[in-house]
Design an enzyme around this catalytic site. Sequence first.
Site, PDB file in Angstrom:
ATOM      1  N   ASN A 234      30.839  -2.606   9.066  1.00  0.00           N
ATOM      2  CA  ASN A 234      30.492  -3.881   8.430  1.00  0.00           C
ATOM      3  C   ASN A 234      31.722  -4.606   7.906  1.00  0.00           C
ATOM      4  O   ASN A 234      31.859  -5.829   8.053  1.00  0.00           O
ATOM      5  CB  ASN A 234      29.514  -3.646   7.276  1.00  0.00           C
ATOM      6  CG  ASN A 234      28.083  -3.437   7.754  1.00  0.00           C
ATOM      7  OD1 ASN A 234      27.680  -4.017   8.757  1.00  0.00           O
ATOM      8  ND2 ASN A 234      27.335  -2.617   7.046  1.00  0.00           N
ATOM      9  N   HIS A 239      28.573  -8.049   9.317  1.00  0.00           N
ATOM     10  CA  HIS A 239      27.227  -7.483   9.235  1.00  0.00           C
ATOM     11  C   HIS A 239      26.410  -7.711  10.506  1.00  0.00           C
ATOM     12  O   HIS A 239      25.498  -6.938  10.796  1.00  0.00           O
ATOM     13  CB  HIS A 239      26.493  -8.046   8.016  1.00  0.00           C
ATOM     14  CG  HIS A 239      27.025  -7.509   6.718  1.00  0.00           C
ATOM     15  ND1 HIS A 239      26.654  -6.276   6.213  1.00  0.00           N
ATOM     16  CD2 HIS A 239      27.920  -8.019   5.841  1.00  0.00           C
ATOM     17  CE1 HIS A 239      27.283  -6.059   5.076  1.00  0.00           C
ATOM     18  NE2 HIS A 239      28.058  -7.095   4.822  1.00  0.00           N
ATOM     19  N   GLU A 269      22.018   3.230   6.880  1.00  0.00           N
ATOM     20  CA  GLU A 269      22.404   3.750   8.196  1.00  0.00           C
ATOM     21  C   GLU A 269      21.913   5.178   8.400  1.00  0.00           C
ATOM     22  O   GLU A 269      22.394   5.889   9.280  1.00  0.00           O
ATOM     23  CB  GLU A 269      23.927   3.684   8.362  1.00  0.00           C
ATOM     24  CG  GLU A 269      24.718   4.616   7.457  1.00  0.00           C
ATOM     25  CD  GLU A 269      25.039   4.020   6.090  1.00  0.00           C
ATOM     26  OE1 GLU A 269      26.007   4.494   5.471  1.00  0.00           O
ATOM     27  OE2 GLU A 269      24.334   3.074   5.663  1.00  0.00           O
TER      28      GLU A 269
END
Length: 348
Positions: A234, A239, A269
Amino acid sequence: MAETSSPVVLYDEAASLQALQRYGILDTPMEPAYDDLAGIAAHVCEAPVALINLLDSHRQWFKASVGIPLRETPLDQSVCRYAVRQPGVFIVPDLAKDARFAHFSIVTQENPLRFYAGAPLVTPDGFALGTLCVLDHRPRQLSQKAQDMLGALARQVIRLLELKRANDRQGQMLVELEEARRQMAVLAHTDVLTGLANRRSFTARLLQEQALLRRDGEPACLLMMDIDHFKRVNDVHGHDVGDQALQLFATLCRDVFRAADMVSRWGGEEFLALLPATRVEQAQAVAQRVHAALAAHPVPGVTPPLVLTVSMGLSSFDPLRPLEITLRALDSALYAAKREGRNRTVVV
């Protein structure tokens, strides 16, 4: 020709055809409600033939027919084409003596029709769709009272069409409502980004599976998976790429796991998979296939190639052990895999 008080009729052929299509009535079966109105028109007007006639692009089509066995005739043989262009009841006392109609097949046939009276079928917004008409084999006139009744019956035809349209809309709304409910049910149990089960639905499935295992004694395994260095993905790529990475992982899981397995996005995640009827050594083979799939499929559209890795904790699913203890053990195994260098599976 005689007329009764009536709303202004709009007959622009294209607009009227479009208005007709809104009702979805063409080529539908005959129905008693329409047959009854045609029958009443024939009786009131003392005519052997009565038709509820709708004007299509190339034909006149009969929703109801008294005295004629046909369901349609060519548009160029239609007296009703003239009737829809004016308000009130359109009357032709003798078709054979009117140059517009004398050559029509209904006039030249063996048992000719000579008299015509038609009331336009006018929608609430003023478009003429066709007529309610009566015909006779002899030249004649039609009393004002009969004309008024014919116009009233034509308005009843429109009310039937409006009712059909309202029912069709309601039916469509019910279909859409049911689809919305189905989608809401899916969303309640699904992670929006990945399409996998969400934590809530997966927990419910775990509790169900735990009860089944207690009863049947079949083996099962749980696999907790965490994408390595996801924060870096990220931070470096943004993102949007992070979302693509999660979606890629979910897609690969669908390919690797069996239909009987259930994979969920546990949070961020982190993913959790339930493998019913699976022993630990079999689950280890599945974990290796996940590692291999990630190695073979970089996140698309990222340069240089972004290859994901995943750390995993693997445990048998013991139905006699409280679920929260099993999940804590899995979490410990997962973090052991990370401490040992990531991109590996630790069995607990």
